[in-house]
Design a protein around this motif. Sequence first.
Motif, PDB file in Angstrom:
ATOM      1  N   ASN A 348       0.855  -1.201   0.000  1.00  0.00           N
ATOM      2  CA  ASN A 348       0.000   0.000   0.000  1.00  0.00           C
ATOM      3  C   ASN A 348       0.887   1.246   0.000  1.00  0.00           C
ATOM      4  O   ASN A 348       2.052   1.189   0.434  1.00  0.00           O
ATOM      5  N   PRO A 349       0.386   2.372  -0.476  1.00  0.00           N
ATOM      6  CA  PRO A 349       1.214   3.582  -0.640  1.00  0.00           C
ATOM      7  C   PRO A 349       1.907   4.043   0.637  1.00  0.00           C
ATOM      8  O   PRO A 349       3.041   4.505   0.596  1.00  0.00           O
ATOM      9  N   HIS A 350       1.224   3.906   1.777  1.00  0.00           N
ATOM     10  CA  HIS A 350       1.817   4.382   3.025  1.00  0.00           C
ATOM     11  C   HIS A 350       3.039   3.560   3.409  1.00  0.00           C
ATOM     12  O   HIS A 350       4.067   4.098   3.828  1.00  0.00           O
ATOM     13  N   LEU A 351       2.944   2.242   3.240  1.00  0.00           N
ATOM     14  CA  LEU A 351       4.080   1.376   3.545  1.00  0.00           C
ATOM     15  C   LEU A 351       5.237   1.661   2.580  1.00  0.00           C
ATOM     16  O   LEU A 351       6.407   1.696   2.992  1.00  0.00           O
ATOM     17  N   SER A 352       4.906   1.866   1.315  1.00  0.00           N
ATOM     18  CA  SER A 352       5.940   2.193   0.330  1.00  0.00           C
ATOM     19  C   SER A 352       6.656   3.481   0.688  1.00  0.00           C
ATOM     20  O   SER A 352       7.888   3.569   0.612  1.00  0.00           O
ATOM     21  N   SER A 353       5.896   4.487   1.093  1.00  0.00           N
ATOM     22  CA  SER A 353       6.505   5.777   1.459  1.00  0.00           C
ATOM     23  C   SER A 353       7.386   5.633   2.690  1.00  0.00           C
ATOM     24  O   SER A 353       8.442   6.262   2.799  1.00  0.00           O
ATOM     25  N   MET A 354       6.963   4.768   3.650  1.00  0.00           N
ATOM     26  CA  MET A 354       7.768   4.541   4.852  1.00  0.00           C
ATOM     27  C   MET A 354       9.108   3.894   4.502  1.00  0.00           C
ATOM     28  O   MET A 354      10.144   4.234   5.081  1.00  0.00           O
ATOM     29  N   THR A 390       5.953  12.506  -3.317  1.00  0.00           N
ATOM     30  CA  THR A 390       4.813  12.891  -4.153  1.00  0.00           C
ATOM     31  C   THR A 390       4.156  11.704  -4.837  1.00  0.00           C
ATOM     32  O   THR A 390       2.916  11.602  -4.864  1.00  0.00           O
ATOM     33  N   TYR A 391       4.936  10.789  -5.399  1.00  0.00           N
ATOM     34  CA  TYR A 391       4.387   9.679  -6.171  1.00  0.00           C
ATOM     35  C   TYR A 391       3.421   8.841  -5.327  1.00  0.00           C
ATOM     36  O   TYR A 391       2.284   8.563  -5.741  1.00  0.00           O
ATOM     37  N   PHE A 392       3.853   8.450  -4.134  1.00  0.00           N
ATOM     38  CA  PHE A 392       3.012   7.576  -3.304  1.00  0.00           C
ATOM     39  C   PHE A 392       1.888   8.355  -2.631  1.00  0.00           C
ATOM     40  O   PHE A 392       0.838   7.791  -2.325  1.00  0.00           O
ATOM     41  N   TYR A 393       2.095   9.649  -2.424  1.00  0.00           N
ATOM     42  CA  TYR A 393       1.005  10.467  -1.881  1.00  0.00           C
ATOM     43  C   TYR A 393      -0.122  10.586  -2.908  1.00  0.00           C
ATOM     44  O   TYR A 393      -1.302  10.432  -2.571  1.00  0.00           O
ATOM     45  N   GLN A 394       0.232  10.843  -4.158  1.00  0.00           N
ATOM     46  CA  GLN A 394      -0.783  10.930  -5.211  1.00  0.00           C
ATOM     47  C   GLN A 394      -1.460   9.573  -5.431  1.00  0.00           C
ATOM     48  O   GLN A 394      -2.670   9.500  -5.695  1.00  0.00           O
ATOM     49  N   PRO A 403      -9.087  11.157   2.155  1.00  0.00           N
ATOM     50  CA  PRO A 403      -7.760  11.703   1.818  1.00  0.00           C
ATOM     51  C   PRO A 403      -6.768  11.492   2.956  1.00  0.00           C
ATOM     52  O   PRO A 403      -7.071  11.768   4.116  1.00  0.00           O
ATOM     53  N   PRO A 404      -5.574  10.971   2.666  1.00  0.00           N
ATOM     54  CA  PRO A 404      -4.567  10.729   3.719  1.00  0.00           C
ATOM     55  C   PRO A 404      -3.945  12.044   4.211  1.00  0.00           C
ATOM     56  O   PRO A 404      -4.021  13.066   3.533  1.00  0.00           O
ATOM     57  N   SER A 405      -3.323  11.971   5.383  1.00  0.00           N
ATOM     58  CA  SER A 405      -2.613  13.138   5.910  1.00  0.00           C
ATOM     59  C   SER A 405      -1.319  13.346   5.127  1.00  0.00           C
ATOM     60  O   SER A 405      -0.529  12.409   4.962  1.00  0.00           O
ATOM     61  N   GLU A 406      -1.132  14.561   4.665  1.00  0.00           N
ATOM     62  CA  GLU A 406       0.078  14.869   3.891  1.00  0.00           C
ATOM     63  C   GLU A 406       1.335  14.678   4.735  1.00  0.00           C
ATOM     64  O   GLU A 406       2.391  14.299   4.220  1.00  0.00           O
ATOM     65  N   GLN A 407       1.213  14.918   6.046  1.00  0.00           N
ATOM     66  CA  GLN A 407       2.357  14.810   6.939  1.00  0.00           C
ATOM     67  C   GLN A 407       2.904  13.391   6.994  1.00  0.00           C
ATOM     68  O   GLN A 407       4.108  13.188   7.204  1.00  0.00           O
ATOM     69  N   ASP A 408       2.031  12.383   6.787  1.00  0.00           N
ATOM     70  CA  ASP A 408       2.465  10.991   6.829  1.00  0.00           C
ATOM     71  C   ASP A 408       3.353  10.624   5.642  1.00  0.00           C
ATOM     72  O   ASP A 408       4.012   9.582   5.652  1.00  0.00           O
TER      73      ASP A 408
END
Length: 502
Positions: A348-354, A390-394, A403-408
């Motif tokens: 999932n995008p959040h795990l990828s961003s982490m 940006t990529y995983f946030y979008q 909508p997810p928190s931008e801070q995360d």
Amino acid sequence: MKNMKDTPPLKPVTPDRSYLRKFIEKFKSSQNGKDKKIFIERQALLFLIGLSVLIAFLLHDFKSETSFLGSLILVMLLVVFFYRDLLRYKPAYIKKKKMKALLGILTIFTLVIARVFDHVFSVFSKGLGIEGLGLHTLGIPFALGPALVVLLFDFHTAITFSLVLSFMAGIWVKIPLIPIYVFIGSLIGAFALLRCKKRTDIINAGIYIAIANTVSSISILLIMRDVSFSKIYFSSVFSVINGLTVSAMCFLCLPAIERFFHVTTPLSFIELLDIDHPLMKQLSVEAPGTYHHSMIVGCLAEAAAEVVGVNPLLAKVASYYHDIGKIRMPEYFVENQTGCVSKHEKLNPHLSSMIIISHVKDGVELAEEYNLPEIIKDVIQQHHGTALVTYFYQKALKEMETPPSEQDYRYPGPKPQTKLAALVMLADAVEAASRTLDDPTPARISGLVDKIVKNIFIDGQLDECEITLKDLSEIKKKFEYILTGIFHRRISYPEPLKEKTL
């Protein structure tokens, strides 16, 4: 099939415009007279008084009838001048207690060494029968202090240190033209070590100091109209000993200072550029794409460094090590992926961003494990600032109902605190973006560089460092020049014609 009306609207990526608010608040406070400047802070005053007393004690000749109080007042004025100069031009040294203490210790150390050599040379002079001429003072290695300062700090600090030290030598020796002699030797030493890249440069610096001291000592004898063959001979001998002593003492003192104060000199940075360094070897084998990326970032940062007042060698080294954290999970970064399917497809995008964000923390841990300099650790930690992934946030905006928190999806920071960290941030972003260009013409490269630098600036990532708009303009020019050279066009060579067979 979902109706278009049921699809939640994408949340736009909002840039951090806090820099405007901070600028307005600072302007208002200065207008209201709240921004009062203190000449010397109380804590710094106590430090300067203690340092002045120690220096005055080392300079004072208790056998003579000169006033200790007079020496103390003059020394205090010189120390305050040095402090104010650093506060104006090099405030980072004042903020760091370790660096401020090191400058004070170097001053005391130089004078202690001067006292020791003065005693040795005075005894030596008695044996030669030239005791009363004062020529032995020409052999005192005052230039040792400025030579160490230019290697450990910078050229500006070394020049100011040389000026202050030459006046202190005048207070002690009481020979009218000795401050000029000390200042010339110190100045030549600082210039000779300004671009120190090899151990032999220290030896060359000693030779240059010896030559400069010899010329200036003979010139002083000519000015004083006190010229004889014996005086020229002994003044030349002591001048040469002076220069060679500075080189020898630098070799002895530098490793101890580096180890005890955890300060890195240009010579240590040269060693870090070695591709046989364990971290560089590991990066090239386990994350070859990141290794190549770091080399290009190093070229960009080095080219732009000098025009914005950053040490090019330091910029290159910091660029080489800025992404070492990717060693831990190299296959999750696009430049190291060889297959068609990305590792992030099933995440999932959040795990990828982490995972992406964690390379900063991993880099700092590796830097501590391999005892990299503090300044390199700072660049590793700050080279993404609080930028948005940006990529995983979008991607998260498209996939999630709420909508997810931008801070995360932002890096933890801090934002770049120095020009060096800002330069590496810009070079890193520009190099990564340049790989997406299909037809890298000079015009497209210029447009891309301008867009990347502008986005970083608008996002407020450069708020906390001293970089200026003029610096950004110069950086963009250098980046465009280097990237245009990298992506230059090549002519297509025709296939060799096959010989006709009979």
